[in-house]
Scaffold this motif. Structure first.
Motif, short mmCIF file in Angstrom:
data_model
loop_
_atom_site.label_atom_id
_atom_site.label_comp_id
_atom_site.label_asym_id
_atom_site.label_seq_id
_atom_site.Cartn_x
_atom_site.Cartn_y
_atom_site.Cartn_z
N ALA A 110 0.83 -1.20 0.00
CA ALA A 110 0.00 0.00 0.00
C ALA A 110 0.87 1.26 0.00
O ALA A 110 0.59 2.22 -0.72
N LEU A 111 1.95 1.25 0.78
CA LEU A 111 2.83 2.42 0.82
C LEU A 111 3.50 2.62 -0.54
O LEU A 111 3.65 3.75 -1.01
N ILE A 112 3.86 1.51 -1.18
CA ILE A 112 4.48 1.60 -2.51
C ILE A 112 3.50 2.22 -3.51
O ILE A 112 3.87 3.08 -4.31
N ALA A 113 2.23 1.80 -3.40
CA ALA A 113 1.22 2.36 -4.31
C ALA A 113 1.07 3.87 -4.10
O ALA A 113 0.95 4.63 -5.07
N TYR A 114 1.10 4.29 -2.84
CA TYR A 114 1.03 5.75 -2.57
C TYR A 114 2.27 6.44 -3.14
O TYR A 114 2.18 7.52 -3.73
N ALA A 115 3.42 5.83 -2.96
CA ALA A 115 4.65 6.44 -3.47
C ALA A 115 4.56 6.59 -4.98
O ALA A 115 4.95 7.61 -5.55
N GLU A 116 4.00 5.56 -5.61
CA GLU A 116 3.90 5.62 -7.08
C GLU A 116 2.89 6.66 -7.52
O GLU A 116 2.97 7.19 -8.63
N ALA A 117 1.95 6.98 -6.63
CA ALA A 117 0.99 8.05 -6.95
C ALA A 117 1.59 9.43 -6.71
O ALA A 117 0.96 10.45 -7.01
N GLY A 118 2.78 9.48 -6.14
CA GLY A 118 3.45 10.78 -5.99
C GLY A 118 3.84 11.17 -4.58
O GLY A 118 4.41 12.25 -4.36
N VAL A 119 3.56 10.32 -3.60
CA VAL A 119 3.90 10.66 -2.21
C VAL A 119 5.40 10.48 -1.99
O VAL A 119 5.96 9.44 -2.32
N THR A 120 6.03 11.51 -1.42
CA THR A 120 7.47 11.38 -1.11
C THR A 120 7.76 11.51 0.38
O THR A 120 8.88 11.27 0.80
N SER A 121 6.77 11.94 1.16
CA SER A 121 6.97 12.00 2.62
C SER A 121 5.85 11.21 3.29
O SER A 121 4.68 11.53 3.11
N PHE A 122 6.23 10.20 4.08
CA PHE A 122 5.24 9.47 4.84
C PHE A 122 5.35 9.87 6.30
O PHE A 122 6.42 9.75 6.90
N LEU A 123 4.26 10.35 6.87
CA LEU A 123 4.24 10.74 8.28
C LEU A 123 3.46 9.68 9.03
O LEU A 123 2.23 9.64 8.97
N LEU A 124 4.20 8.81 9.68
CA LEU A 124 3.60 7.60 10.24
C LEU A 124 3.58 7.63 11.75
O LEU A 124 4.39 8.30 12.39
N SER A 125 2.65 6.86 12.32
CA SER A 125 2.69 6.60 13.75
C SER A 125 1.90 5.34 14.05
O SER A 125 1.16 4.83 13.20
N ALA A 126 2.07 4.82 15.25
CA ALA A 126 1.32 3.66 15.73
C ALA A 126 1.58 3.58 17.22
O ALA A 126 2.61 4.05 17.70
N THR A 127 0.63 3.01 17.95
CA THR A 127 0.82 2.90 19.40
C THR A 127 1.16 1.48 19.77
O THR A 127 0.64 0.55 19.17
N PRO A 128 2.00 1.27 20.79
CA PRO A 128 2.81 2.29 21.44
C PRO A 128 3.97 2.71 20.52
O PRO A 128 4.54 1.88 19.84
N HIS A 129 4.29 3.99 20.53
CA HIS A 129 5.20 4.54 19.53
C HIS A 129 6.60 3.95 19.58
O HIS A 129 7.27 3.84 18.56
N PHE A 130 7.05 3.59 20.78
CA PHE A 130 8.41 3.08 20.91
C PHE A 130 8.54 1.71 20.25
O PHE A 130 9.35 1.51 19.34
N GLU A 131 7.71 0.78 20.67
CA GLU A 131 7.80 -0.58 20.13
C GLU A 131 7.48 -0.61 18.63
O GLU A 131 8.12 -1.33 17.86
N GLU A 132 6.49 0.17 18.25
CA GLU A 132 6.06 0.13 16.85
C GLU A 132 7.07 0.78 15.92
O GLU A 132 7.12 0.47 14.73
N ALA A 133 7.89 1.69 16.44
CA ALA A 133 8.96 2.26 15.61
C ALA A 133 9.89 1.14 15.17
O ALA A 133 10.28 1.05 14.00
N TYR A 134 10.24 0.27 16.12
CA TYR A 134 11.11 -0.86 15.77
C TYR A 134 10.41 -1.82 14.81
O TYR A 134 10.98 -2.29 13.83
N ARG A 135 9.13 -2.13 15.11
CA ARG A 135 8.43 -3.09 14.26
C ARG A 135 8.38 -2.60 12.81
O ARG A 135 8.75 -3.31 11.89
N ILE A 136 7.94 -1.36 12.65
CA ILE A 136 7.76 -0.87 11.28
C ILE A 136 9.12 -0.66 10.61
O ILE A 136 9.30 -0.93 9.44
N GLY A 137 10.08 -0.20 11.42
CA GLY A 137 11.43 -0.04 10.87
C GLY A 137 12.05 -1.35 10.44
O GLY A 137 12.76 -1.42 9.44
N GLU A 138 11.75 -2.42 11.17
CA GLU A 138 12.36 -3.71 10.85
C GLU A 138 11.59 -4.49 9.78
O GLU A 138 12.18 -5.19 8.97
#
Lengths: 386, 355
Positions: free
Chosen positions: B309-337
């Motif tokens: 889904a993020l790739i599809a948005y990027a292909e539509a022209g998005v160059t900055s993704f402003l993301l979050s998820a709770t809890p922010h600390f653990e999810e930063a690692y999850r999404i980053g990994e």
């Protein structure tokens, strides 16, 4: 009652001594490439830069026994809010004295910034409220408000800050600011309200200070003049049923002997150009009463550094050596301590001291001068021998 | 154009569960000992929530995010001070600091930005929000009229950019003025903070076309997003400016689609949201985590689905993704990994071709 002694953070770079402008720490002085990679200047490579040097000074000041430091803000300096926030985690006792002009910040913003800074530092933030020098500099900042109105604005700003700090919804209708049911979040309003050092020498300034300031801060002036100023502000404040303390911002050159101290000043003076000495004290077109009082002591002709001595151990040419306020104390460690004690006798409850270079001199003053200052206790101080 | 991923600092507290009050990790809310009397607690009052926020900032950098957004929240800590506070513990992270144009003087904001850029190697960025309604603005000491909000942001950005890039610079507007301003010597020529703006109204888009560097949309379907990008494009054609596209969304990504929906549903039940799910499409739910993160839309799915889904948005022209998820600390690692590497893997060959 005891006195508080602060140090100063050089936010505009500084030379490695009073004697010479080079080598110059910080990137304000051109041709300093040899210092660049060491972080004493600014690095282009994202490695060390000037904030690393400022961090060293803050550490030196706290280890040497100073309360903290004044972090001056002028058009050519770095900014104290950012410096304080950046150094919060790597200092333990250093108190960040932030000078700012209330007119430049929304008071609700300022309250939240201050509370967060208190949370970041464990309550080590305090203010030096300044109200601006007027003239071209004031317009440079984007402020065209007149002198007395600026102080009215400062008063309103502090009214709101104090009101918000109670943690209850707060409303205020002023000439310059209005708020309607503003509130500081609960976690933020539990923090200590910042201590306020207030600068300003005019009647409008004294009126504002007497309402809100904890400390009335003055540059060093001739001692009698300063005594009168302190008496006046204490009297005004007393009429309002409040108590105010007084503080002096003063540069010092302290050496093992008086001769060595004056040599330092003499060498710095002799390195100056004729033009610099000619232009000394010509003013900047502002409306600052404090600046007028400082330059009022300038002699007609200046042939020697000695012409700028206006009472024992007090020299009025510091502005020639490093910019900023111009009166300072020069002498042996004992003499400097005695002059500071004289200032305590005439009403000073706190000092902001400075000397160049701020890093090494923080240790010297902390080790050699502060132990000799008796402060306001009547107990005899231990005097170092030799 | 490279793609940036920006994580978020939860400035007013974070939570793991939908039915939990926001928690400020590390911060004691009362003198009460939180453990049973038979258990020791070594922390005392050594920590507060800022220690945890600092850790989230480091986590997002370690996990491979390019930046962190510090939202302005009346219940939370101040973004400017937090930006300074995390600056020396991070090395490369862009620090996107949100505030309103009622902050104070544009010159003073620019002056503070100069020091920030000097100390961080130019990592400071601005998100300027239009703020709430007139009543909310008055609680912030701001009595500007609704019809002036956009013009004030435009003046703020104009003056700030003016003094950052020119000296002497003069300007006299309705909200800000400066005479012979601008920065000299080492304070001059610092990186101008990139300006992020957002919103969907005509006025929002026109403002962005005039002064934004990045315009942020809330996540919608790709088809709808393309329409929104097109209407912004028609305005930037007039202003002859380039404005990059940002997308704001929350993510619930799990190993499998089933787990992701199980967690999303459980979270929704905990928040006691009733009725049918407000779904823009199957994987895109509205309102799920808004009360905690501020994001209006949450993307739900397996790591592969979310990356696609993020790739599809990027292909539509998005160059900055402003993301979050709770809890922010653990999810930063999850999404980053688990998510960012899949997106990078797909997009990098394209970026190389484009370069």
């Amino acid at each position: 009652m005891t006195i508080d002694i602060f140090w100063r953070i050089p936010t505009h770079g500084e030379p490695s001594s009073h004697r010479s402008k080079t080598p110059h720490r910080g990137d304000w002085f051109p041709g300093n490439d040899r210092l660049r990679e060491r972080g004493l200047v600014g690095s282009d490579e994202g490695e060390f830069n000037y904030i690393d040097y400022l961090a060293e000074i803050a550490h030196a000041a706290e280890i040497s026994g100073f309360q903290g430091g004044l972090i001056p803000s002028f058009p050519m300096t770095d900014e104290p809010w950012i410096i304080s926030a950046a150094l919060a985690r790597e200092t333990e006792t250093f108190r960040f004295m932030i000078p700012f002009q209330p007119g430049f910040l929304n008071p609700v913003t300022a309250a939240r910034m201050t509370a967060t800074l208190q949370r970041a530092t464990g309550g080590r933030a305090l203010y030096n409220v300044i109200t601006g020098g007027g003239g071209p500099a004031q317009l440079w900042w984007g402020d065209s408000t007149g002198h007395d109105d600026r102080y009215g604005r400062t008063t309103e700003f502090l009214d709101i800050l104090q009101g918000l700090w109670k943690g209850e919804p707060f409303s205020y209708q002023g000439k310059f600011y209005q708020v309607d049911n503003a509130r500081l979040a609960e976690a933020l309003s539990k923090e200590d309200y910042p201590e306020i050092y207030f600068s300003g020498s005019s009647d409008a300034a004294l009126a504002s200070a007497s309402k809100h300031a904890n400390y009335y801060l003055s540059w060093l002036e001739p001692f009698d003049q300063l005594r009168q100023k302190f008496d006046r502000v204490k009297e005004k404040t007393h009429l309002l049923g409040r108590k105010i303390k007084c503080a002096v911002r003063v540069d010092i050159v302290a050496r093992p002997t008086e001769e060595e101290a004056w040599d330092e000043v003499r060498l710095g003076f002799e390195a100056l150009s004729k033009e610099a000495i000619q232009n000394f004290g010509r003013g900047d077109g502002g409306d600052s009463a404090g600046a007028a009082r400082q330059w009022g002591n300038r002699p007609e002709t200046i042939n020697s550094y000695k012409d700028l001595i206006f009472e024992p151990n007090v020299w009025s040419g510091f502005n020639l050596l490093r910019g900023g306020q111009t009166n300072g104390i020069v002498g042996s460690y004992e003499q400097v301590a005695e002059r500071l004690d004289q200032l305590v006798q005439l009403g000073a409850d706190a000092f902001i001291l400075a000397s160049t270079p701020h890093l090494e001199e923080a240790y010297r003053v902390g080790e050699e001068v502060l132990p000799l200052v008796r402060g306001s206790t009547s107990a005899p101080a231990l005097r170092a021998v030799g | 154009m490279t793609i940036e991923f920006i994580w978020q600092l939860p400035t007013s507290g974070d939570s793991r569960y939908g039915n939990a009050d926001k928690l400020r990790r590390g911060e004691r809310t009362s003198a009460e000992h939180p453990y049973s009397p038979g258990v020791t607690d070594p922390r005392g009052t050594s920590f507060n929530y800022l220690d945890h926020l600092h850790e989230i900032a480091r986590a997002s950098e370690l996990a491979g995010f390019d930046g962190i957004r510090i939202p302005e929240d009346a219940e939370g800590d101040d973004p400017w001070i937090l930006a300074g506070y995390i600056s020396r513990g991070t090395r490369h992270l862009k620090i996107l600091t949100e505030f309103e144009a009622s902050w104070g003087s544009a010159v003073y904001a620019a002056k503070n930005a100069v020091s920030f850029q000097r100390f961080t190697g130019g990592r400071f960025a601005w998100q300027i929000k239009t703020g709430g309604d007139a009543q909310q603005r008055r609680t912030q000491g701001d009595f500007v009229k609704d019809s002036d909000v956009h013009q004030r942001i435009e003046e703020f950005v104009t003056v700030a950019r003016g003094v950052l890039t020119q000296s002497p610079y003069s300007f006299k507007g309705r909200f800000f003025e400066v005479l012979n301003g601008g920065f000299q010597g080492p304070l001059g020529g610092q990186v101008v903070p990139p300006v992020y703006l957002s919103g969907n109204t005509e006025a929002d888009l026109s403002l962005s076309a005039s002064v934004a560097d990045i315009h942020i949309f809330d996540a919608v379907t790709v088809a709808k997003l393309k329409e929104q990008i097109a209407s912004l494009k028609s305005k930037t054609d007039d202003t002859k400016r380039k404005v990059a596209i940002g997308l704001r969304l929350d993510i619930i990504a799990r190993e499998t689609e089933q787990e992701a929906f199980r967690d999303a549903t459980r979270y929704r039940n905990q928040t006691r949201q009733t009725g049918s799910v407000d779904a823009l499409e199957e994987h895109l739910w509205g309102g799920l985590t808004t009360h905690v993160t501020g994001a209006n839309v949450t993307l739900i799915g397996s790591y592969q689905q979310v990356s696609a889904a993020l790739i599809a948005y990027a292909e539509a022209g998005v160059t900055s993704f402003l993301l979050s998820a709770t809890p922010h600390f653990e999810e930063a690692y999850r999404i980053g990994e688990h998510v960012l590497p899949l997106v990078h893997e797909h997009l990098q060959p394209q970026q190389r071709r484009a370069a």
